[in-house]
Each structure stands twice: as structure tokens, then as C-alpha cells.
Design an enzyme around this catalytic site. Sequence first.
Site, short mmCIF file in Angstrom:
data_model
loop_
_atom_site.label_atom_id
_atom_site.label_comp_id
_atom_site.label_asym_id
_atom_site.label_seq_id
_atom_site.Cartn_x
_atom_site.Cartn_y
_atom_site.Cartn_z
CB SER A 1 -0.96 -0.06 1.19
OG SER A 1 -1.96 0.92 1.08
CG ASP B 1 8.86 4.36 -11.23
OD1 ASP B 1 9.49 3.28 -11.27
OD2 ASP B 1 7.64 4.44 -11.44
CE LYS C 1 -5.52 -1.92 -0.79
NZ LYS C 1 -5.47 -0.50 -1.14
#
Length: 415
Positions: free
Chosen positions: A313, A324, A338
Site C-alpha cells: 500500500s 522510478d 496493493k
Amino acid sequence: MVKRLISIGCLVLLVGAIAFGGWMAPAHALTAEQKLYNEVWRIVNRSYLDDTFNHQNWWFVRQKALKKPLRDRQETYKAIDKMLKSLGDPFTRFLPPNQYQSLQVSTSGELSGVGLQIALEPKTGVLMVIAPIAGSPAEAAGVQTGDRILTIDGRPTSKLTIEEAANRMRGSIGTLVMLTLEQRDGTRRTVEILRDRITLNPIVTQLRSLSSDPDAPAVGYIRLTQFNAYATREMARAIANLEEQGAVAYILDLRNNPGGLLTAGIEVARQWIDRGTIVYVVNRQGVLESFEASGTALTDAPLVVLVNGGTASASEILAGALQDSDRAQLLGETTFGKGLIQSLFDLSDGSGLAVTIAKYETPDGRDINQRGIEPNRMVPLGAIDREEIATETDPQYQAALELLRETTVHYPRES
């Protein structure tokens, strides 16, 4: 009616919702019980992420239910549960008043119980352990990440919602609860756990060394166990203290962190990332909203992030943003996966409703729901005790040190 966004891995909050109108029967035509049912239906109708409502006629679901008498509140609750289960989404669920209060307590930083962070497996709906809280009775009893909880005091968990299961494990300090667990290898065992006060201090820090050389550079080790109400403040303090002590690189340990407050996840990311996107949120109309770094990063020192199957999450939002943006290398095992966001709504009788209203994507546009995030370096962990975390017997921690030795250019690797 109050509404808040929550990202449920642990059980979490943010602000906002999506409005979408629709025809309603006149309020005077409904009984008090029907009004509560209708209140829930309306929220789902305008907010739920899947506008096919699990490929069913959502209007017909409502009309069929309201043709039947709802004689009391418990019967209404059962009807609401049935309606929501038809969506096939374990994260969209109704919370009776006591369960709703417990959910709100879970982000406050204190509770009493066994100290387990739990979730429903997305594909099976089985109740599983995301992670035991460090120092908790559950950890002392040997409960492990990935264990399935089959019964609580003899009651099968297949008959319980996640909030009912959490309520049954919470309780007064000094009382006992019995759990039947199935481990990853299929072995079953029953453990008896004495409830105690659980302190949800989300941060553990230590100043470490890159090697046994007494002149080796210092490494700041930070373990973040969940994104509760104190996570942002405590992370800032941890970074500041470690910087003062001379840390030249960092290891951020997100292993077995099930998530928490989504806003905290974004704010913690901003403490590490100076510019760029943190996360994209996509609603059912496909509209993108982005949360950006704010130029307030507290350090630009080399960073390695430890992740595993218990990283879920809000933790995955942070891990994905760091990966990234090339701010950090991720090391360990694939995360939980999630990637959905819920909104938490206050209902008129004191109960609550969690509705999946959006999904999130990483800055590179990756949808990680049920897929997880693969680390840059896969390093299996195996079973280790709490005392072994971030020691010479922790292979992922040792691999992180080695990676920092490779990237900290002014210090040679150990031979």
C-alpha cells in the site's frame, strides 16, 4: 456525511472523493432502515471505481433490496453487507459503529491487543498476516509474515470481515486470545497470545558503519514500520539526527510495512525526493491526479530501500516513487501488490463505509495492484528472528551495505 480517502493494506486515510449524481426515490417513501441502506447504495453508486459494479445492474440491486422489509438495524447491516459483497471487492466494506471506531483507532498510534497487521489476500479473500508489530505479543509468539489466520478463539475467519477479525484480536491488556495459523509450507499450529498495550512507534533508527573498518563512513539505518499519524514527523527527526551524527548514506527498511496513512506516504516521499512525481491517482473516469515532490528533500545522500512481500500500500507508493525517480535502489523481494485507494465515509448512524474509488500508479505509470514492485536486486530473506534484523545474519541488510559500498565512491569495497 464525512468522507476520507484511505489506502487499505494496514487501514489508512486521505482527503477527497468523487461526485457523480443519480436518480433517487423520494426520501419520504423510505423507512429509517431503508434510508440507511439507500445511503450506502448512493455512495457506492457515485464513487466506486468499477462503473460496471462487477458487471451487474446496480439499480436493480437497490430496487430488489428495497422491495423487502428491513425490520431492524442488524437486518439492514446484513443487507448492506450482501450488497457490497456482490461487488467482489474485499476492500469495499461496511463498518458497524464499533468496527468503524476501531479502524480510526488503528491510525492513532496506540491500541491494545496482539499487535498484528492483517489484510485479505486479494485473490482468495483469506485473512493473512502482513506483519507482526515489532516487540508485540504476536511477534513474541512467533507469528510470521504470510501466515494465514484460520480461526480466532475457535471462530473461523472465513465467516468474519477484516474488521470483525481485528476486533476479536483486540481486547483488554492481560487477556488471552487463541489463533490457529497456517504457515506458508501448509503447516498448521495454534498459538495462545496474551494481549498487551501496543505502541505504534513507526520509526527505528541506528547509526551503522559501511564495514568493520573503524574509519569507514557512517550509514543511517531507518526502519519504518507503518505510516501512522507520527510517521512524517518522526522520519524528519530521524534524518536530521542521523545527518548530525555524520551519516553519508542511508538504508530505509520498508520490509513488512503494510502501509497506513496515504498522506504520510506522500509526505515521507517528499523528504527523500526533491522534484518530480510521487504518485498518480486514477479514478473511474480515467482522470489522473498527481502528487508532486515539493523541493523540500532533507537529504540527497545515497539510499537503498529494503522491501519484501509484506511491503504494501502506502509503502509501495514510497518504494515505487524512489525507484522510478532513480533516487534509490530497491533490494529484497517483490512487494505485496496493493494498488487501490479507498474512501472512508461517515454514515448517519455512526457506522462507516470503505469504498474503492481509485487506483494509483507509480511515476512511470506502473499499475502494481496484484503484481507488486520488483526490486532492482532480488535477494531472498528466509526466516530470521526480530533480533537478527539489520545484523550480520540478515542477508538483505548485508546486501544493502555492499550496494552502498559500490555506490559510495570515496570508500573501497571490502575484500
